[in-house]
Design a protein around this motif. Structure first.
Motif, short mmCIF file in Angstrom:
data_model
loop_
_atom_site.label_atom_id
_atom_site.label_comp_id
_atom_site.label_asym_id
_atom_site.label_seq_id
_atom_site.Cartn_x
_atom_site.Cartn_y
_atom_site.Cartn_z
N TYR A 1 0.84 -1.19 0.00
CA TYR A 1 0.00 0.00 0.00
C TYR A 1 0.87 1.24 0.00
CZ TYR A 1 -4.25 -2.64 1.15
OH TYR A 1 -5.32 -3.50 1.14
N LYS A 2 0.27 2.34 -0.44
CA LYS A 2 0.94 3.63 -0.50
C LYS A 2 0.18 4.63 0.36
CE LYS A 2 1.57 7.33 -3.96
NZ LYS A 2 1.49 7.62 -5.42
N ILE A 3 0.92 5.51 1.06
CA ILE A 3 0.32 6.61 1.81
C ILE A 3 0.99 7.89 1.33
CG2 ILE A 3 -0.02 7.67 4.08
CD1 ILE A 3 0.05 4.87 5.28
N ALA A 4 0.20 8.85 0.88
CA ALA A 4 0.74 10.10 0.35
C ALA A 4 1.28 10.96 1.48
CB ALA A 4 -0.34 10.86 -0.42
N SER A 5 2.08 11.97 1.10
CA SER A 5 2.61 12.93 2.06
C SER A 5 2.31 14.34 1.56
CB SER A 5 4.12 12.74 2.22
OG SER A 5 4.83 13.44 1.21
N PRO A 6 2.56 15.37 2.37
CA PRO A 6 2.35 16.75 1.90
C PRO A 6 3.26 17.13 0.73
CG PRO A 6 2.51 16.68 4.30
CD PRO A 6 2.91 15.32 3.80
N ASN A 7 4.35 16.40 0.55
CA ASN A 7 5.26 16.65 -0.56
C ASN A 7 4.89 15.73 -1.71
OD1 ASN A 7 7.42 16.77 -2.36
ND2 ASN A 7 8.97 16.89 -0.77
N PRO A 8 4.52 16.27 -2.88
CA PRO A 8 4.11 15.40 -4.00
C PRO A 8 5.20 14.48 -4.51
CG PRO A 8 4.37 17.67 -4.73
CD PRO A 8 4.47 17.70 -3.23
N ASP A 9 6.47 14.78 -4.16
CA ASP A 9 7.58 13.94 -4.60
C ASP A 9 7.91 12.80 -3.64
OD1 ASP A 9 8.11 15.54 -6.91
OD2 ASP A 9 9.11 17.00 -5.62
N GLU A 10 7.24 12.76 -2.49
CA GLU A 10 7.54 11.73 -1.50
C GLU A 10 6.26 11.05 -1.02
OE1 GLU A 10 10.67 12.49 1.44
OE2 GLU A 10 10.84 14.51 0.61
N PHE A 11 6.39 9.77 -0.71
CA PHE A 11 5.27 9.03 -0.14
C PHE A 11 5.83 7.85 0.64
CE2 PHE A 11 5.93 7.55 -4.51
CZ PHE A 11 6.01 6.17 -4.36
N PHE A 12 4.93 7.14 1.32
CA PHE A 12 5.31 5.98 2.12
C PHE A 12 4.73 4.73 1.47
CE2 PHE A 12 4.85 9.71 4.74
CZ PHE A 12 5.99 9.71 5.53
N ILE A 13 5.44 3.62 1.58
CA ILE A 13 4.86 2.34 1.18
C ILE A 13 4.95 1.36 2.35
CG2 ILE A 13 5.35 2.65 -1.28
CD1 ILE A 13 7.49 0.41 -0.95
N LEU A 14 4.00 0.45 2.39
CA LEU A 14 3.94 -0.59 3.42
C LEU A 14 3.84 -1.93 2.72
CD1 LEU A 14 2.12 2.03 4.32
CD2 LEU A 14 1.49 0.58 6.24
N GLU A 15 4.63 -2.91 3.19
CA GLU A 15 4.54 -4.26 2.66
C GLU A 15 4.74 -5.25 3.80
OE1 GLU A 15 7.59 -4.60 -0.31
OE2 GLU A 15 9.18 -4.86 1.16
N TYR A 16 4.21 -6.44 3.62
CA TYR A 16 4.35 -7.50 4.63
C TYR A 16 5.49 -8.41 4.21
CZ TYR A 16 3.07 -11.69 7.38
OH TYR A 16 3.08 -12.78 8.22
N ARG A 17 6.54 -8.42 5.04
CA ARG A 17 7.66 -9.33 4.83
C ARG A 17 7.54 -10.46 5.85
NH1 ARG A 17 11.73 -6.60 2.00
NH2 ARG A 17 12.81 -8.60 1.90
N LYS A 18 7.22 -11.64 5.38
CA LYS A 18 7.09 -12.79 6.26
C LYS A 18 8.40 -13.57 6.28
CE LYS A 18 4.11 -16.72 7.34
NZ LYS A 18 2.98 -17.57 6.89
#
Length: 246
Positions: free
Chosen positions: A126-143
């Motif tokens: 999944y992706k979560i946006a930030s106030p900066n259009p050039d940066e964002f966060f991603i989340l992944e499940y590493r098992k």
């Protein structure tokens, strides 16, 4: 090539390069990218071969060449090689591998489910946006399991900051070049290295079971800007999927 390695980044070191000095063809196709590997050394391994082959596909290094600090560590084969070779993250698979079509963005409060990176394409990021259009966060499940990710320190949701202005982390100098990919870890800030192996969020973790502006670590951008969102209620990291609340 038979023989031992030389100094890092010199000729006798495992690398990907291109044959630009001569025009050589095989079946009317020009030979360009190649991998240079040295037999009978500790670097002659599936991990090194995988790392260098990903360079051939266009993947950049995620470790810093001339600056201190460890932005990714063992969470990605483009930063550190393990045996067997571990995964690269889903953002890299999207941008450089074109192996997934998109990363869905979270915009609504609620529960979300992630499936393991190494066995799923859909629902694994999944992706979560930030106030900066050039940066964002991603989340992944590493098992933490075979065939690849049994060498990571622990399983759980790994959270990365992506800066789309840069390609890889090799040239980071903290002046005009910064990391493209950074993994959040316990104790990690723009001033502190933290513990890069402690980066998996899950329910029973003593260190990482929520992520917000008041936790350690907290969501911040390349320039230190704090982002105001919260991730809580992570489920167990031993299941075929992991849930969290945004």
């Amino acid at each position: 090539v038979k023989g031992n390695t030389g100094a890092w980044a010199n000729l006798l070191w495992p690398h990907r390069w291109s044959l630009f000095s001569d025009s050589i063809t095989i079946n009317d196709l020009r030979v360009w990218d190649y991998n240079f590997l040295l037999a009978n050394t500790s670097y002659f391994s599936a991990s090194t071969m995988s790392h260098e082959l990903l360079h051939t596909f266009g993947f950049p290094d995620l470790y810093r060449y001339n600056s201190n600090g460890t932005p990714i560590g063992k969470w990605d084969i483009m930063a550190s090689t393990s045996n067997p070779p571990q995964q690269t993250n889903m953002y890299m698979k999207l941008k450089y591998g074109h192996w997934i079509d998109e990363i869905p963005e979270i915009t609504t409060e609620g529960y979300y489910t992630l499936y393991p990176n190494q066995t799923h394409k859909e629902g694994s990021v999944y992706k979560i946006a930030s106030p900066n259009p050039d940066e964002f966060f991603i989340l992944e499940y590493r098992k933490k399991e075979l065939p690849f990710d049994n060498t990571i320190s622990s399983g759980g949701v790994v959270i990365y900051r992506i800066n789309t202005l840069f390609n890889g982390n090799a040239g980071t100098n903290f002046d005009d070049v910064f990391d493209e990919v950074y993994v959040f870890r316990f104790g990690g800030t723009n001033q502190s290295e933290g513990t890069v192996n402690a980066a998996a969020f899950y329910q029973n973790s003593n260190l990482l079971n929520q992520f917000n502006p008041w936790t350690d670590p907290y969501p911040f951008l390349t320039d230190g800007t704090v982002c105001f969102f919260e991730l809580t209620q992570f489920s167990s990291n031993q299941q075929d999927s992991i849930n969290f609340y945004y």
